[in-house]
Scaffold this active site. Structure first.
Site, PDB file in Angstrom:
ATOM      1  NE  ARG A  44      -2.991  -1.243   3.204  1.00 46.85           N
ATOM      2  CZ  ARG A  44      -3.508  -0.714   4.304  1.00 46.85           C
ATOM      3  NH1 ARG A  44      -4.313   0.329   4.240  1.00 46.85           N
ATOM      4  NH2 ARG A  44      -3.223  -1.229   5.487  1.00 46.85           N
ATOM      5  CG  ASP A  57       5.103  -2.079   9.769  1.00 47.13           C
ATOM      6  OD1 ASP A  57       5.168  -2.511  10.933  1.00 47.13           O
ATOM      7  OD2 ASP A  57       4.259  -2.484   8.943  1.00 47.13           O
ATOM      8  CE  LYS A 107      33.026  17.586   2.641  1.00 46.27           C
ATOM      9  NZ  LYS A 107      33.626  16.824   1.540  1.00 46.27           N
TER      10      LYS A 107
HETATM   11  C1  UD1 Z   1      -0.700  -8.276  12.606  1.00 45.12           C
HETATM   12  C2  UD1 Z   1      -1.307  -9.207  13.657  1.00 45.12           C
HETATM   13  C3  UD1 Z   1      -2.563  -8.561  14.222  1.00 45.12           C
HETATM   14  C4  UD1 Z   1      -2.226  -7.195  14.795  1.00 45.12           C
HETATM   15  C5  UD1 Z   1      -1.544  -6.327  13.762  1.00 45.12           C
HETATM   16  C6  UD1 Z   1      -1.044  -5.069  14.402  1.00 45.12           C
HETATM   17  C7  UD1 Z   1      -0.777 -11.489  12.956  1.00 45.12           C
HETATM   18  C8  UD1 Z   1      -1.263 -12.716  12.335  1.00 45.12           C
HETATM   19  N1  UD1 Z   1      -1.632 -10.472  13.026  1.00 45.12           N
HETATM   20  O1  UD1 Z   1      -1.620  -8.191  11.551  1.00 45.12           O
HETATM   21  O2  UD1 Z   1      -3.145  -9.370  15.226  1.00 45.12           O
HETATM   22  O3  UD1 Z   1      -3.420  -6.561  15.290  1.00 45.12           O
HETATM   23  O4  UD1 Z   1      -0.418  -7.004  13.194  1.00 45.12           O
HETATM   24  O5  UD1 Z   1      -0.568  -4.199  13.423  1.00 45.12           O
HETATM   25  O6  UD1 Z   1       0.352 -11.457  13.402  1.00 45.12           O
HETATM   26  N2  UD1 Z   1       5.719  -9.769   8.198  1.00 45.12           N
HETATM   27  C9  UD1 Z   1       6.792 -10.519   7.825  1.00 45.12           C
HETATM   28  N3  UD1 Z   1       6.593 -11.709   7.203  1.00 45.12           N
HETATM   29  C10 UD1 Z   1       5.356 -12.189   6.946  1.00 45.12           C
HETATM   30  C11 UD1 Z   1       4.250 -11.413   7.333  1.00 45.12           C
HETATM   31  C12 UD1 Z   1       4.447 -10.202   7.965  1.00 45.12           C
HETATM   32  O7  UD1 Z   1       7.942 -10.125   8.045  1.00 45.12           O
HETATM   33  O8  UD1 Z   1       5.271 -13.276   6.395  1.00 45.12           O
HETATM   34  C13 UD1 Z   1       5.939  -8.481   8.878  1.00 45.12           C
HETATM   35  C14 UD1 Z   1       5.443  -7.307   8.078  1.00 45.12           C
HETATM   36  O9  UD1 Z   1       6.466  -6.767   7.285  1.00 45.12           O
HETATM   37  C15 UD1 Z   1       5.015  -6.323   9.189  1.00 45.12           C
HETATM   38  C16 UD1 Z   1       4.603  -7.229  10.333  1.00 45.12           C
HETATM   39  O10 UD1 Z   1       5.196  -8.480  10.076  1.00 45.12           O
HETATM   40  O11 UD1 Z   1       6.094  -5.524   9.643  1.00 45.12           O
HETATM   41  C17 UD1 Z   1       3.100  -7.365  10.479  1.00 45.12           C
HETATM   42  O12 UD1 Z   1       2.571  -7.947   9.301  1.00 45.12           O
HETATM   43  P1  UD1 Z   1       1.174  -7.512   8.699  1.00 45.12           P
HETATM   44  O13 UD1 Z   1       0.909  -8.308   7.511  1.00 45.12           O
HETATM   45  O14 UD1 Z   1       1.108  -6.041   8.587  1.00 45.12           O
HETATM   46  O15 UD1 Z   1       0.207  -7.996   9.878  1.00 45.12           O
HETATM   47  P2  UD1 Z   1      -1.280  -7.580  10.081  1.00 45.12           P
HETATM   48  O16 UD1 Z   1      -2.123  -8.303   9.126  1.00 45.12           O
HETATM   49  O17 UD1 Z   1      -1.390  -6.118  10.121  1.00 45.12           O
HETATM   50 CA    CA Z   2      -0.007  -4.198   9.404  1.00 44.00          CA
END
Ligand code: UD1
Ligand code: CA
Length: 444
Positions: free
Chosen positions: A15, A105, A331
């Site tokens: 996004r 993030d 600098k």
């Molecule tokens: C996640 C939580 C949710 C919480 C929310 C808060 C899970 C299943 N859900 O959801 O309960 O309320 O965060 O913001 O954990 N990432 C990886 N590898 C992956 C997937 C994600 O490194 O395979 C990282 C992403 O880059 C990000 C973070 O994990 O920094 C969270 O992933 P994201 O997909 O945003 O989770 P949400 O669906 O928002």
């Molecule tokens: Ca998220």
């Protein structure tokens, strides 16, 4: 027993509509991942592991620069947050103590919150916050003090969606138990992902205690879009300005001053309107930063005055009571106590001694097209206006360079160097020449 921190940063961040990894977008002068690393460092962790995936090379390069002690591991396919944490297992072999999971993030986590989680009386603790029920976060389902389980919004029934205690994603528990439990997590859910959020229920099934540590919603703010990045920047700046004012910095127009994540400004410093602080700036007590100046990687000592319209670049070291005035760029240069560079100058790869005066328009010619060279000017020297100092070159203590000189050779202490063509005067020639030109014009 130290703590360990696992930072998840493999996601694409689609996004953001960007070719750059989300965690490399900048907030307060630093990539988002730097903010997460800073929060992690508050725990003085034994190991920091960053899980990378999308744009892994670039993210790993940034991590290496920001936190050389951190270890990066790759998650080749983004199969979920639980799967992401598991990628850290090899890097945590033999590790003991508690592991924290943070997101790359989520820039606003306060060190105090992580310390509170470290001390929470439970085997596992999850950071939660209250938000309105429309929010699509995972729900923290509690019974009294006990966190029973986390349910993702996608998987929640109506009753669970009515819960307003949200999952921030941050959690803490024994490092080896966490990895063992995550190996049991499946992907039979609405997203088909390996959820980190399955962990509390699995821990409870083992008889471990699970709890929630609470924080304010804005602390767990995650960045998903450019609009969120912009409002996070605004939130950061508002907080940084308020903090500066509280700690005794005068800001004449606070809303026009921009700080970086690591800006340090001493008490009784004064910052005029429209000043931008990039990364790595320290301004000591009682210094004055005048309007429209831009500083990065610079150190400004007590009583120094910078600007208006000055630019301090990395390695600019201003000692006490130095003056750097309008349209001056500095600098990688050390300017000693009481020296002045007040107008229209470029001082790069140089040192300037105490009380030396550098005249208007002076330039250190530091670059030959391939290499950079140093200019060294002693104490109490006088550099005449529009002097070109062709580096490498040295000007001794108390020496003097004549206005308009091109200095290519060292100047002895106390010497006067004149390096310009001698003036020639031709009496009456101007009048004669003009008359001839005017005559030419009337003829055509
Ligand atoms: C996640 C939580 C949710 C919480 C929310 C808060 C899970 C299943 N859900 O959801 O309960 O309320 O965060 O913001 O954990 N990432 C990886 N590898 C992956 C997937 C994600 O490194 O395979 C990282 C992403 O880059 C990000 C973070 O994990 O920094 C969270 O992933 P994201 O997909 O945003 O989770 P949400 O669906 O928002
Ligand atoms: Ca998220």
């Amino acid at each position: 027993m130290g703590h360990h921190v696992i930072i998840l940063a493999a996601g694409q961040g689609s996004r953001m509509a960007s070719d750059t990894a989300k965690v490399l977008h900048e907030l307060a002068g630093f990539p988002l991942i730097a903010h997460a690393l800073r929060a992690a460092e508050a725990l003085e962790p034994a190991r920091i592991i960053v899980v990378t995936g999308h744009e892994a090379d670039a993210v790993e390069a940034a991590v290496a620069e920001l936190a050389p002690e951190a270890i990066c591991v790759r998650q080749e396919e983004q199969l979920g947050t639980g799967h992401a944490v598991l990628q850290a297992a090899p890097a945590l072999a033999g590790a003991e103590g508690q592991a924290f999971v943070l997101y790359g993030d989520t820039p606003f986590l306060r060190p105090g919150t992580l310390l509170a989680m470290a001390e929470a009386p439970a085997d596992f603790t999850v950071l939660g916050f209250e938000a309105s029920p429309e929010a699509r976060y995972g729900r923290l389902v509690t019974e009294g003090d006990v966190l029973e389980r986390i349910v993702e919004w996608k998987d929640a029934d109506e009753a669970t969606r009515a819960v307003t205690l949200m999952n921030s994603g941050v959690l803490r528990g024994d490092v080896q138990v966490m990895l063992e439990l995550l190996a049991e997590v499946g992907n039979d859910n609405a997203a088909g992902e390996y959820y980190l959020t399955d962990l509390p229920a699995l821990a409870r099934a083992r008889g471990l205690t699970t709890r929630v540590t609470r924080c304010a919603e804005d602390e767990t703010l995650g960045i998903n879009t450019r609009a969120e990045l912009a409002s996070a920047e605004a939130a950061f700046q508002a907080r940084a300005r308020a903090e500066a004012l509280e700690t005794g910095v005068t800001l004449t127009a606070p809303e026009t001053v921009h700080f970086a994540m690591d800006t340090v400004i001493g008490r009784d410093a004064l910052v005029e309107p429209h000043v931008v602080f990039g990364p790595g700036v320290t301004v000591e007590s009682g210094a004055r930063i005048r309007a429209f100046s831009h500083l990065e990687g610079a150190h400004v000592s007590r009583g120094a005055v910078v600007g208006p319209y000055a630019r301090l670049r990395p390695g600019a070291e201003l000692a006490e009571h130095v003056h750097v005035g309008n349209f001056v760029e500095v600098k990688n240069a050390q300017i000693a106590e009481g020296a002045k560079v007040n107008h229209l100058s470029y001082i790069g790869d140089a040192e300037i001694g105490a009380k030396t005066n550098v005249g208007a328009g002076t330039i250190t010619c530091n670059y030959d097209g391939v290499f950079k060279h140093r200019t060294s000017i002693g104490a109490g020297a006088f550099i005449g206006s529009n002097t070109m100092l062709v580096a490498p070159v040295r000007v001794g203590d108390g020496a003097f360079t004549a206005t308009g000189s091109v200095i290519t050779e060292d100047v002895e202490p106390g010497a006067l160097a004149i390096a310009r063509a001698r003036q020639v005067a031709k009496p009456g020639l101007a009048t004669k020449m003009m008359a001839r030109l005017r005559a030419l014009k009337t003829r055509n």
